[in-house]
Enzyme design. Structure first.
Site, mmCIF file in Angstrom:
data_model
loop_
_atom_site.group_PDB
_atom_site.id
_atom_site.type_symbol
_atom_site.label_atom_id
_atom_site.label_comp_id
_atom_site.label_asym_id
_atom_site.label_seq_id
_atom_site.Cartn_x
_atom_site.Cartn_y
_atom_site.Cartn_z
ATOM 1 N N LYS A 1 0.831 -1.207 0.000
ATOM 2 C CA LYS A 1 0.000 0.000 0.000
ATOM 3 C C LYS A 1 0.865 1.256 0.000
ATOM 4 C CE LYS A 1 -3.859 -2.445 0.696
ATOM 5 N NZ LYS A 1 -3.305 -3.802 0.797
ATOM 6 N N LYS B 1 -8.584 1.799 4.089
ATOM 7 C CA LYS B 1 -8.117 0.412 4.075
ATOM 8 C C LYS B 1 -6.909 0.230 4.974
ATOM 9 C CE LYS B 1 -5.883 1.320 -0.420
ATOM 10 N NZ LYS B 1 -5.854 0.913 -1.843
ATOM 11 N N ARG C 1 -4.927 -5.028 -12.905
ATOM 12 C CA ARG C 1 -3.645 -5.585 -12.497
ATOM 13 C C ARG C 1 -2.716 -5.575 -13.717
ATOM 14 N NH1 ARG C 1 -1.706 -9.025 -8.738
ATOM 15 N NH2 ARG C 1 -2.603 -7.421 -7.368
ATOM 16 N N ARG D 1 -10.188 -6.261 -12.966
ATOM 17 C CA ARG D 1 -11.021 -7.013 -12.024
ATOM 18 C C ARG D 1 -12.229 -6.145 -11.683
ATOM 19 N NH1 ARG D 1 -6.003 -7.566 -8.241
ATOM 20 N NH2 ARG D 1 -5.905 -5.455 -9.062
ATOM 21 N N ARG E 1 -15.342 -3.558 -4.355
ATOM 22 C CA ARG E 1 -14.026 -4.178 -4.525
ATOM 23 C C ARG E 1 -14.002 -5.039 -5.779
ATOM 24 N NH1 ARG E 1 -13.831 -7.295 1.021
ATOM 25 N NH2 ARG E 1 -15.898 -7.820 0.199
ATOM 26 N N ASP F 1 -1.413 -2.119 -9.397
ATOM 27 C CA ASP F 1 -2.867 -1.974 -9.432
ATOM 28 C C ASP F 1 -3.197 -0.548 -9.852
ATOM 29 O OD1 ASP F 1 -3.136 -4.570 -8.656
ATOM 30 O OD2 ASP F 1 -3.768 -4.140 -6.601
ATOM 31 N N GLU G 1 -1.738 0.483 -5.887
ATOM 32 C CA GLU G 1 -0.913 -0.437 -5.105
ATOM 33 C C GLU G 1 0.262 -0.911 -5.940
ATOM 34 O OE1 GLU G 1 -2.719 -3.728 -3.074
ATOM 35 O OE2 GLU G 1 -4.402 -2.541 -2.321
ATOM 36 N N ASN H 1 2.259 -4.381 -5.850
ATOM 37 C CA ASN H 1 2.290 -5.718 -5.251
ATOM 38 C C ASN H 1 3.613 -6.409 -5.542
ATOM 39 O OD1 ASN H 1 -0.733 -6.329 -4.320
ATOM 40 N ND2 ASN H 1 -0.778 -5.107 -6.186
#
Length: 315
Positions: free
Chosen positions: A124, A159, A209, A224, A232, A272, A280, A282
């Site tokens: 994050k 979050k 993604r 997504r 979400r 993301d 984000e 990842n």
């Protein structure tokens, strides 16, 4: 190459969608030796890092998809490449594992992603290094600051910093409904730091993604898309994944970050992106290999093993 996968138990894999399985299958197809072990199988003794590993043979069967040779203790420095593919939680046990892997690097192991780089890039918080690419964001545990941010932007997402799969994510609109309760819960009454971001309406078109391998973007993202009233898009939260070519903005973000992150030892990164904004970075165990390959025809696992061979010294 002798490639060792530090992963969760193989019996838990859903091989129709698991990215680590796709990596193993591509490596095995090329004749590389594939080994697997769990974090609990590592040990440090007399300064040497070893693990109890099993040689893995893929069977081609959907159910009993692998056979494992006898467990053997091996120094991690004996492998040509070690792939850190353990899923979060990113807790202290995970951190201890990265310390052992970092010691193994000093003993000759090549670890991907680099253990220190994983620790340095909270999934994050890492976006804070690239503020020109992000939506307005605040990181704090202070209730007054969180309330002021909400008052300024009206529609926000809150979050935790250690969540995965969309867990613990809340949207609070301009009416502020349940804002106090959400802040108390997520911050544990001011004891935990959280993130709050301005809501990005383009989430309805998907949380994209974007995979970056060896500093270069895969040409397709997996959008997504949230379902029903869900905010979400995470697949674990019921989102539907749709592969699509990178947009101009997607490529701009990926090409800006790719070389920087690769130079830091991050061979595989999952960015993301919602709308035009990076949300984000990842680095622990990025996924979506198989979904992108199945829908687009682009072989993500082949691109990854190409990069691994180059990084591991085998072109």
């Amino acid at each position: 190459m002798k490639i060792a996968f530090l992963a969760d138990p193989l019996a838990s894999f859903k091989i129709y969608k698991d990215s680590t399985f796709a990596m193993m299958a591509e490596a095995a197809k090329r004749g590389h030796e594939v080994y697997a072990f769990q974090q609990r199988h590592m040990a440090l003794r007399d300064g040497i890092v070893s693990a109890r590993v099993e040689r893995i043979t893929l069977t081609g069967d959907q159910d009993a998809w692998y056979t494992a040779g006898p467990a053997q203790d091996m120094r991690l420095g004996e492998f040509d490449a070690i792939l850190e593919r353990k899923d979060p939680p990113f807790d202290m046990e995970y951190v201890y594992g990265t310390y052992l892997l970092q010691l193994a690097e000093q003993q000759g192991a090549k670890v991907f992603n680099k253990p220190q780089a994983i620790r340095d890039h909270n999934e994050k918080l890492a976006i804070a290094q690239f503020p020109q690419l992000t939506a307005p964001t605040l990181v704090t545990s202070d209730e007054a600051r969180l309330r002021a941010f909400h008052a300024e932007h009206g529609d926000v997402i809150l979050k935790p910093l250690d969540g995965m799969g969309g867990t613990g994510i809340f949207r609070v609109k301009a009416d502020g409904l349940n804002l106090g309760s959400i802040i108390e819960t997520l911050t544990d009454n001011g004891k935990r730091t959280i993130m709050v971001q301005r809501y990005i309406p383009e989430i309805v078109k998907g949380d994209k993604r974007i995979l970056v391998i060896g500093g270069k973007p895969v040409p397709f993202s997996l959008a997504r898309i949230p379902q029903g009233s869900e905010i979400r898009g995470n697949l674990a939260a019921g989102g539907i994944g749709v592969a699509q070519p990178l947009t101009t903005r997607d490529r701009e973000i990926a090409e800006a970050l790719g070389p920087v992150l690769a130079a830091r030892g991050l061979l595989l990164v999952g960015l993301d992106v919602i709308g035009d904004y990076l949300t984000e970075v990842n680095v622990t165990s990025p996924t979506c290999f198989q979904e992108i390959t199945q829908q687009s025809g682009f072989d993500v696992a082949a691109m990854f093993i190409d990069a691994l061979e180059a990084a591991g010294g085998q072109g």
